[in-house]
Design an enzyme around this catalytic site. Structure first.
Site, PDB file in Angstrom:
ATOM      1  N   GLU A   3      -5.021  -2.540  13.036  1.00 13.37           N
ATOM      2  CA  GLU A   3      -4.613  -3.098  11.692  1.00 13.37           C
ATOM      3  C   GLU A   3      -5.821  -4.835  11.876  1.00 13.37           C
ATOM      4  O   GLU A   3      -6.395  -5.087  10.781  1.00 13.37           O
ATOM      5  CB  GLU A   3      -3.669  -3.870  11.719  1.00 13.37           C
ATOM      6  CG  GLU A   3      -2.158  -2.890  11.857  1.00 13.37           C
ATOM      7  CD  GLU A   3      -2.252  -1.734  11.020  1.00 13.37           C
ATOM      8  OE1 GLU A   3      -3.173  -2.155   9.772  1.00 13.37           O
ATOM      9  OE2 GLU A   3      -1.994  -0.596  10.988  1.00 13.37           O
ATOM     10  N   ALA A  56       2.446  -0.431  10.614  1.00  8.09           N
ATOM     11  CA  ALA A  56       1.849  -1.863  10.672  1.00  8.09           C
ATOM     12  C   ALA A  56       1.403  -1.325   9.442  1.00  8.09           C
ATOM     13  O   ALA A  56       0.551  -0.106   8.251  1.00  8.09           O
ATOM     14  CB  ALA A  56       1.326  -2.192  11.377  1.00  8.09           C
ATOM     15  N   ASN A 104      -2.155  -6.095   5.574  1.00  4.14           N
ATOM     16  CA  ASN A 104      -2.004  -7.621   4.524  1.00  4.14           C
ATOM     17  C   ASN A 104      -3.124  -8.742   4.723  1.00  4.14           C
ATOM     18  O   ASN A 104      -3.151  -8.984   6.096  1.00  4.14           O
ATOM     19  CB  ASN A 104      -0.766  -8.169   4.073  1.00  4.14           C
ATOM     20  CG  ASN A 104       0.000  -6.974   4.138  1.00  4.14           C
ATOM     21  OD1 ASN A 104      -0.020  -5.796   3.171  1.00  4.14           O
ATOM     22  ND2 ASN A 104       0.887  -6.679   5.026  1.00  4.14           N
ATOM     23  N   GLU A 109       1.255  -1.340  -0.163  1.00  2.00           N
ATOM     24  CA  GLU A 109      -0.123   0.094  -0.236  1.00  2.00           C
ATOM     25  C   GLU A 109       1.155   1.792  -0.098  1.00  2.00           C
ATOM     26  O   GLU A 109       2.187   1.487   0.881  1.00  2.00           O
ATOM     27  CB  GLU A 109      -0.635   0.169   1.293  1.00  2.00           C
ATOM     28  CG  GLU A 109      -1.642   1.034   1.261  1.00  2.00           C
ATOM     29  CD  GLU A 109      -2.803   1.132   2.656  1.00  2.00           C
ATOM     30  OE1 GLU A 109      -2.856   0.385   3.611  1.00  2.00           O
ATOM     31  OE2 GLU A 109      -3.476   1.925   1.391  1.00  2.00           O
TER      32      GLU A 109
HETATM   33  N1  B3K Z   1      -3.158   1.503   5.239  1.00  2.00           N
HETATM   34  C1  B3K Z   1      -2.097   1.166   6.206  1.00  2.00           C
HETATM   35  C2  B3K Z   1      -1.228   2.544   5.126  1.00  2.00           C
HETATM   36  C3  B3K Z   1      -0.354   2.482   4.616  1.00  2.00           C
HETATM   37  C4  B3K Z   1       0.771   3.983   4.437  1.00  2.00           C
HETATM   38  C5  B3K Z   1       1.651   3.349   2.957  1.00  2.00           C
HETATM   39  N2  B3K Z   1       2.014   4.912   2.703  1.00  2.00           N
HETATM   40  C6  B3K Z   1      -1.368   0.877   7.109  1.00  2.00           C
HETATM   41  C7  B3K Z   1      -2.326   1.722   8.330  1.00  2.00           C
HETATM   42  O1  B3K Z   1      -3.225   2.764   8.402  1.00  2.00           O
HETATM   43  O2  B3K Z   1      -3.444   0.727   8.684  1.00  2.00           O
HETATM   44 ZN    ZN Z   2      -4.977   2.075   8.844  1.00  2.00          ZN
END
Ligand code: B3K
Ligand code: ZN
Length: 880
Positions: free
Chosen positions: A321, A285, A288, A144
């Site tokens: 997460e 974090a 995935n 991401e």
């Molecule tokens: N979704 C990821 C963040 C990704 C950042 C990319 N530059 C972590 C989070 O917000 O849970």
């Molecule tokens: Zn997030």
């Protein structure tokens, strides 16, 4: 034989290829330009031949025309630094492909095909930490937002959802553990020193949720039985030696899984849930699917090496997460403009979880403090953007406090207006309607409207308008009535000159001065520029408590009589409002001092209010500790149109010193009393640790010699990191003989523990010591410092940039140091480098001399050749 192309021969359109290499000709992506993809990829098979230096990736994409997309015979597969080594379509070598900049274009005759592309990547050379990279001898991924295109050619956009089969093989000694998303389907050992594993993820997902880990890891294993009876094998993977520090993370994970079932009705959906801790990671974090990858910082904790704050951070990031499994993974985003759909909602979910796990009121105060110190300045500066932005050059720059924290506040307001039960119905409807889809913020709002029975037509403006609304409050009294007049103004922000009034839900109460009580809290929603509200039955002017619980993310502009603030700081039954009264009392006093007043009466009022707080037996120590914290300098700067950081720092330190000297006996007694509590992780023991260091902070300002002795003793006797770090932080700001000795002791004691050595860097960079600039320069040359590890970079330079008396040094040296860092770091890790631009971007709101120095540094950066798109965008927006 496959057609192998010479990677040195440029393909495709040369003009566009040049543009990709020169970000100074910006690509601008606009929300309004969204088009559904022409091609979908229902299934993907990836085969990795793993190596640290070189990894070969064969990607098989089953592609099909999208009936809802434009009819286009050409499929665009995004790439970033990839060269196709071979391209096949339906098993046959293909020669119709071209490159368009970094992307691979293939012309396809039919409606469905199988595309196979082989690429080779160099994980050990990947210092950007996006895509597949090496960290401490292991391989891991971060995709991401747009990292997957650094691994394989693919339509790298969140609205292309596929099921994945991942096969990987590699050296058994280097990579004994092989992990990917979903469930392990098969594994084998051909007996030649390699082994392989195959993972299947049954849930369709966008490629940004792909993950792979290969390395020498050990696991803390546990299990969880879901409400539906599914047994889930849980594992937290770390390097050998770190296992003992994973207990808190595991407990937090199990608590999160249970809480999400009970509070949001969300059940986990795979047989395994893996978490891997890596030490080189760009952010906290990553969610995935079934294989969360974490910065070690948010996994490892034990009392010797982690503070109470670190424990809380582990708990909330693990929860965050995990919660993404529904708010983000099962329902994902249609495009990156919708980022707050998953981030704002998930932040709200993790905040509510932490409120339930510990002290709800303290958690609320902490969250508001973060919002005010990180998001309010963003909203009033050149990088202001709505929680759903309209355009970007580099999406990595939009993982902001606005999208995350203001995004959470916006959804929290919906919950406040609907009430928790109706809000839950709206959330249920959202998950039910959009499960398996790539959704939009509009979809979310509509589900809440339909499920909770709210009309959010005007409320949608919160998604579209940037800027923190200013709320003016007038309370008049006469004829037994109290008349409240509320008015709002949303300030102009870049690209948005005109604003419309937004619905602002305000929880309020009117207190009777005599009895100290009120007749019940009310919720008013201010949905116009101005409205009046009349309250009957007040013989005496009441005391107004407004925006209780911080029910709306607004800045209340009101000069409140000192006596009322003192009253609320002592009596308000809403803990947030009580904290707020104390903060306002200090803000009013300090702004008066900064404006040249002598501030004597305000100072005395602050002193009395603080003395009462120190001794109030009804307060628990965690809350007492919150009430003792003075407003930060960034928040104080926000209160002023043009800030003089030197004057703010001087006034705030002056008040601290006065309080420290005037309430010395009380602080001393508090420090002693708190020191008697034994170690524990319960609220009482945590509270004691919190007020203990708070007391030291004041004493250090009021009587440095006394504080140095106490701090040194606290450091030496400490049986936990909270006390030890707190003591060292205080000592680091003093010119005391114990300073050097104990800093050296700390360094030696935790040699080899990267997370604690990070603290050693931060403590010195954040210190109040007058020579902090010199200290930071020396630390940058320290053998333990490296630009290749984001935690280390942040530990030194984020702490420094957030240390106003150092960063805003009047000679501009602090600005120059941050600009140097940006220039040096940009080619190594652009995402991390760009995160250092916003502190310099505040120049318009700073007094003229410093403002010119800040701007000059931004201009210097802008002239550097081959700046990354990340840094370039931030610098140009900051220059305005
Ligand atoms: N979704 C990821 C963040 C990704 C950042 C990319 N530059 C972590 C989070 O917000 O849970
Ligand atoms: Zn997030």
């Amino acid at each position: 034989m496959d057609i192998v192309q010479d990677p040195t021969v440029p393909q495709g359109n040369p003009e566009q290829a040049d543009a990709a290499a020169a970000p100074q000709a910006p690509r601008i992506i606009r929300r309004e330009d969204y088009l559904p993809p022409a091609w979908l990829v229902p299934r993907v098979s990836l085969d990795f031949a793993l190596g640290l230096q070189r990894t070969r990736v064969s990607a098989v994409l089953e592609v099909a025309r999208n009936p809802d997309g434009a009819s286009d015979p050409v499929i665009r597969l995004n790439g970033d630094g990839l060269t196709p080594l071979s391209v096949r379509v339906d098993g046959e070598p293909n020669n119709s492909w071209t490159m368009d900049g970094a992307d691979l274009l293939i012309t396809l005759p039919g409606a469905a095909h199988e595309i196979t592309v082989v690429t080779e990547i160099e994980p050990a050379a990947n210092s950007q930490l996006m895509g597949l990279y090496a960290s401490n001898g292991m391989l891991c991924t971060q995709c991401e937002a747009e990292g997957f295109r650094r691994i394989a050619f693919f339509p790298d956009r969140p609205d292309v959802l596929s099921t994945y089969r991942v096969r990987m093989s590699g050296d058994k000694g280097l990579f004994p553990i092989l992990l990917s998303n979903g469930n392990l389907a098969a594994s084998g050992d051909p007996g030649d020193g390699t082994h392989w594993a195959e993972w299947h993820d049954p849930w369709p997902k966008p490629c940004y949720l792909f993950a792979l880990v290969a390395g020498d890891l050990v696991a803390n294993r546990d299990s969880f039985v879901t409400c539906g009876g599914r047994r889930v094998d849980l594992a937290i993977w770390v390097r050998d030696g770190d296992l003992e520090r994973t207990g808190h993370a595991m407990q937090s994970l199990k608590n999160s899984m249970k809480w999400d079932e009970e509070t949001f009705g969300r059940e986990y959906d795979l047989d395994t849930f893996n978490i891997v801790a890596v030490s080189d990671f760009n952010m906290g974090a990553m969610e995935n699917k079934g294989l969360n990858i974490f910065n070690t910082r948010y996994v490892l904790a034990d009392p010797e090496t982690a503070t109470d704050g670190d424990y809380d951070a582990v708990e909330s990031v693990i929860a965050h997460e995990y919660f993404h499994n529904w708010s983000g993974n099962r329902v994902t985003c249609r495009d990156w403009f919708q980022l707050s759909l998953k981030e704002g909602f998930t932040v709200l979910r993790d905040q509510l979880f932490s409120q339930d796990m510990g002290s709800a009121s303290v958690k609320r105060i902490e969250d508001v403090r973060i919002l005010r110190s990180a998001q309010f300045p963003e909203d009033s500066g050149p990088l202001a953007h709505p929680i759903r932005p309209d355009s970007y050059q580099e999406i990595s720059n939009f993982y902001t406090a606005t999208v995350y924290n203001k995004g959470a506040e916006v959804i929290r307001m919906m919950r406040t207006m609907a009430g928790p039960d109706a809000f839950r119905k709206g959330c249920d409807l959202y998950f039910e309607r959009h499960d398996g889809q790539a959704a939009t913020c509009e979809d979310f709002i509509r589900a809440i409207e339909d499920g909770a029975g709210l009309d959010l037509s005007q409320f949608r403006l919160w998604y579209a308008q940037a800027g923190t609304p200013k709320l003016t409050v007038k309370l008049e009294h006469g004829g037994g009535k109290a008349v409240l007049t509320l008015a709002q103004a949303v300030p102009a922000t870049p690209g948005q000159a005109e604003k419309r009034p937004m619905p602002i839900p305000l929880r309020l109460a009117l207190f009777d001065r005599e009895s100290g009580s009120h007749r019940g809290e009310q919720l008013v929603v201010l949905d116009a520029e101005e409205r009046g509200y009349t309250f009957d039955g007040f013989a005496q002017p009441p005391v107004l408590s407004i925006n209780r619980g911080f029910s709306a993310p607004v800045a209340v502009e009101r000069h409140v009589p000192e006596a009322d603030l003192v009253f609320l700081a002592a009596h308000d039954d809403d803990p947030f409002a009580r904290y707020e009264a104390m903060q306002s009392l200090v803000v009013q006093h300090l702004t008066a001092v900064i404006d040249g007043g002598d501030g004597a009466s305000g100072r005395a009022a602050v002193g009395d209010a603080l003395a009462a707080i120190l001794e109030d037996p009804a307060l628990d120590d965690l809350m007492r500790g919150e009430l003792m914290i003075l407003p930060g300098e960034a928040y104080l700067a926000e209160q002023l149109l043009i800030a003089d950081p030197g004057a703010i720092h001087g006034a705030r330190e002056g008040l601290k010193a006065w309080l420290g000297a005037n309430l010395k006996e009380r602080f001393f007694a508090l420090h002693q009393r708190a020191g008697e509590a034994g170690f524990g992780r319960d609220a009482a023991a945590r509270g004691a640790r919190k007020i203990r260091t708070q007391a030291l902070v004041y004493l250090a300002a009021g009587d440095p010699a006394l504080a140095a002795g106490l701090a040194a003793a606290q450091y030496r006797a400490a049986d936990n990191m909270t006390d030890r770090q707190g003591a060292l932080m205080v000592l680091a700001g003093l010119d005391a003989p114990e300073r050097e000795e104990l800093l050296a002791d700390f360094r030696a004691r935790y040699d080899g523990n990267a997370l604690v050595i990070d603290k050693w860097f931060s403590i010195q960079a954040a210190s109040l010591h007058p020579n902090v600039l010199e200290h930071v320069k020396a630390l940058a040359r320290h053998p333990d410092f490296t630009l290749n590890n984001p935690n280390r970079v942040r530990s030194l330079y984020m702490a420094f940039a957030a240390n106003p008396h150092a960063f805003h040094s009047a000679d501009g040296e602090g600005y120059r140091m941050i600009a140097d860092l940006i220039v040096d770091l940009d080619p190594i890790n652009a995402q991390t480098a760009a995160r250092f631009v916003p502190p310099l971007g505040r120049w318009r709101r700073i007094e003229p001399a410093r403002s010119a120095l800040m701007r000059a540094q931004l201009e210097r950066i802008s002239r550097v050749d081959r700046l990354s798109r990340d840094t370039y965008e931030q610098v140009m927006r900051s220059l305005g």
